[in-house]
Design a protein around this motif. Structure first.
Motif, PDB file in Angstrom:
ATOM      1  N   GLN A  22       0.843  -1.186   0.000  1.00  0.00           N
ATOM      2  CA  GLN A  22       0.000   0.000   0.000  1.00  0.00           C
ATOM      3  C   GLN A  22       0.886   1.248   0.000  1.00  0.00           C
ATOM      4  O   GLN A  22       1.686   1.463   0.904  1.00  0.00           O
ATOM      5  CB  GLN A  22      -0.891   0.008   1.245  1.00  0.00           C
ATOM      6  CG  GLN A  22      -1.929   1.111   1.199  1.00  0.00           C
ATOM      7  CD  GLN A  22      -2.544   1.390   2.567  1.00  0.00           C
ATOM      8  OE1 GLN A  22      -2.217   0.723   3.553  1.00  0.00           O
ATOM      9  NE2 GLN A  22      -3.405   2.384   2.626  1.00  0.00           N
ATOM     10  N   GLY A  45      -6.925   9.390   6.442  1.00  0.00           N
ATOM     11  CA  GLY A  45      -6.297   8.364   5.616  1.00  0.00           C
ATOM     12  C   GLY A  45      -5.465   8.904   4.468  1.00  0.00           C
ATOM     13  O   GLY A  45      -4.885   8.136   3.711  1.00  0.00           O
ATOM     14  N   GLY A  47      -2.700  10.521   4.659  1.00  0.00           N
ATOM     15  CA  GLY A  47      -1.266  10.393   4.908  1.00  0.00           C
ATOM     16  C   GLY A  47      -0.660  11.480   5.789  1.00  0.00           C
ATOM     17  O   GLY A  47       0.563  11.557   5.927  1.00  0.00           O
ATOM     18  N   LYS A  48      -1.513  12.299   6.420  1.00  0.00           N
ATOM     19  CA  LYS A  48      -1.008  13.420   7.224  1.00  0.00           C
ATOM     20  C   LYS A  48      -0.119  12.960   8.382  1.00  0.00           C
ATOM     21  O   LYS A  48       0.989  13.475   8.564  1.00  0.00           O
ATOM     22  CB  LYS A  48      -2.187  14.247   7.789  1.00  0.00           C
ATOM     23  CG  LYS A  48      -3.143  14.775   6.732  1.00  0.00           C
ATOM     24  CD  LYS A  48      -4.235  15.638   7.334  1.00  0.00           C
ATOM     25  CE  LYS A  48      -5.187  14.904   8.270  1.00  0.00           C
ATOM     26  NZ  LYS A  48      -5.953  13.803   7.634  1.00  0.00           N
ATOM     27  N   SER A  49      -0.625  11.999   9.160  1.00  0.00           N
ATOM     28  CA  SER A  49       0.154  11.539  10.319  1.00  0.00           C
ATOM     29  C   SER A  49       1.441  10.864   9.873  1.00  0.00           C
ATOM     30  O   SER A  49       2.499  11.048  10.488  1.00  0.00           O
ATOM     31  CB  SER A  49      -0.668  10.569  11.172  1.00  0.00           C
ATOM     32  OG  SER A  49      -1.787  11.227  11.714  1.00  0.00           O
ATOM     33  N   THR A  50       1.346  10.107   8.791  1.00  0.00           N
ATOM     34  CA  THR A  50       2.542   9.439   8.267  1.00  0.00           C
ATOM     35  C   THR A  50       3.604  10.473   7.907  1.00  0.00           C
ATOM     36  O   THR A  50       4.778  10.327   8.264  1.00  0.00           O
ATOM     37  CB  THR A  50       2.178   8.588   7.032  1.00  0.00           C
ATOM     38  OG1 THR A  50       1.145   7.669   7.404  1.00  0.00           O
ATOM     39  CG2 THR A  50       3.372   7.835   6.508  1.00  0.00           C
TER      40      THR A  50
HETATM   41  P1  ADP Z   1      -4.174  10.574   8.181  1.00  0.00           P
HETATM   42  O1  ADP Z   1      -3.324  10.986   9.340  1.00  0.00           O
HETATM   43  O2  ADP Z   1      -4.236  11.585   7.086  1.00  0.00           O
HETATM   44  O3  ADP Z   1      -5.537  10.147   8.621  1.00  0.00           O
HETATM   45  P2  ADP Z   1      -2.392   8.276   8.064  1.00  0.00           P
HETATM   46  O4  ADP Z   1      -1.051   8.824   7.764  1.00  0.00           O
HETATM   47  O5  ADP Z   1      -2.679   7.919   9.486  1.00  0.00           O
HETATM   48  O6  ADP Z   1      -3.506   9.289   7.506  1.00  0.00           O
HETATM   49  O7  ADP Z   1      -2.642   6.982   7.186  1.00  0.00           O
HETATM   50  C1  ADP Z   1      -2.470   6.981   5.793  1.00  0.00           C
HETATM   51  C2  ADP Z   1      -2.697   5.574   5.257  1.00  0.00           C
HETATM   52  O8  ADP Z   1      -1.670   4.703   5.730  1.00  0.00           O
HETATM   53  C3  ADP Z   1      -4.000   4.964   5.714  1.00  0.00           C
HETATM   54  O9  ADP Z   1      -4.547   4.259   4.629  1.00  0.00           O
HETATM   55  C4  ADP Z   1      -3.596   4.022   6.811  1.00  0.00           C
HETATM   56  O10 ADP Z   1      -4.477   2.934   6.893  1.00  0.00           O
HETATM   57  C5  ADP Z   1      -2.209   3.586   6.387  1.00  0.00           C
HETATM   58  N1  ADP Z   1      -1.352   3.246   7.525  1.00  0.00           N
HETATM   59  C6  ADP Z   1      -0.958   4.096   8.503  1.00  0.00           C
HETATM   60  N2  ADP Z   1      -0.148   3.495   9.377  1.00  0.00           N
HETATM   61  C7  ADP Z   1      -0.016   2.204   8.956  1.00  0.00           C
HETATM   62  C8  ADP Z   1       0.700   1.046   9.437  1.00  0.00           C
HETATM   63  N3  ADP Z   1       1.458   1.108  10.536  1.00  0.00           N
HETATM   64  N4  ADP Z   1       0.587  -0.092   8.723  1.00  0.00           N
HETATM   65  C9  ADP Z   1      -0.160  -0.163   7.617  1.00  0.00           C
HETATM   66  N5  ADP Z   1      -0.855   0.884   7.098  1.00  0.00           N
HETATM   67  C10 ADP Z   1      -0.786   2.048   7.764  1.00  0.00           C
END
Ligand code: ADP
Ligand code: MG
Length: 225
Positions: A22, A45, A47-50
């Motif tokens: 993904q 979802g 990708g902000k936190s990522t």
């Molecule tokens: P946001 O903060 O914008 O809501 P995230 O950065 O939390 O978005 O997540 C972006 C995408 O990455 C989402 O589809 C989420 O399911 C996926 N994701 C986040 N962390 C993990 C992880 N540790 N393993 C697998 N997928 C992840």
């Protein structure tokens, strides 16, 4: 006084053996100036936190490069990253993330203490500035959500970080309380001039920044829709 950031074609994927890979962030390129307040907007979802975790060096990235003040972040070892994080960064999260068994005072004092400083006066002054002068002995469970987030703002700024990363800092607060937190961040931003990267869902919150970057499915897009 802030940190400048530069990313070139940053990408990140999550994969498990046997499952499709993904792609969470694709080909992100951006430059953020020292002292700028940049807002990352995007749906849940997107990708902000990522992205914020990558900027913090908590999550690794797979492709591209990232520079903090021109230094390649990807080439620092874990200890160098930990020290940089501790000395030069502050974090505010949606759910406050305070230590439940530490008082407001102790929560705010912790970053300075990790840096080997005991700065009682500065901690008390900052608690006063965020309007909690009379609540420094209270534990998080004895404080409202807005008060807990004010403790978190004080904790994030007490060691005068050069980069403040705020992940939906008003996401758990009602509108008026959220506005107070943002006003406080604005005041402290003017005082300390850290670079701020803040994610949010809210257009009202986004107006506090100098500039908005829109994230959709892990890519920057020109405008929301
Ligand atoms: P946001 O903060 O914008 O809501 P995230 O950065 O939390 O978005 O997540 C972006 C995408 O990455 C989402 O589809 C989420 O399911 C996926 N994701 C986040 N962390 C993990 C992880 N540790 N393993 C697998 N997928 C992840
Ligand atoms: Mg998030």
């Amino acid at each position: 006084m802030g940190i400048s950031l530069r990313a070139e074609s940053l990408g990140k994927s999550y994969g498990r053996p046997g499952a499709p890979i993904q792609k969470v962030l694709s080909d992100l390129s951006f430059a953020i100036d020292d002292g700028e307040w940049v807002v990352i907007m995007g749906d849940s979802g997107s990708g902000k936190s990522t992205l914020l975790n990558i900027l913090a060096g908590i999550d690794p990235f797979d492709t591209g490069s990232l520079f903090l003040d021109g230094r390649p972040w990807g080439e620092l070892n874990d200890e160098e990253k930990t020290l940089t994080r501790r000395r030069e960064m502050g974090f505010i999260f949606q759910n406050y993330n305070l230590f439940p068994f530490l008082s407001a005072f102790e929560n705010v004092a912790l970053p300075a203490r990790l840096n080997g400083r005991r700065d009682r006066e500065a901690v008390l002054a900052l608690l006063g500035e965020v309007g909690l002068g009379d609540k420094s002995a209270k534990f998080p469970s004895q404080l409202s959500g807005g008060e807990q987030q004010r403790v978190a703002v004080a904790r994030a700024l007490v060691h005068r970080p050069r980069l403040l990363l705020a992940d939906e800092p008003t996401g758990a607060l009602d509108h008026l309380t959220g506005e107070r937190i943002l006003d406080l961040m604005r005041q402290l931003h003017r005082e300390f001039r850290p670079t701020i990267v803040m994610s949010t869902h809210s257009l009202d919150a986004a107006r506090y920044g100098d500039r908005i970057l829109y994230l959709r499915d892990g890519r920057f897009v020109p405008s929301p829709s």
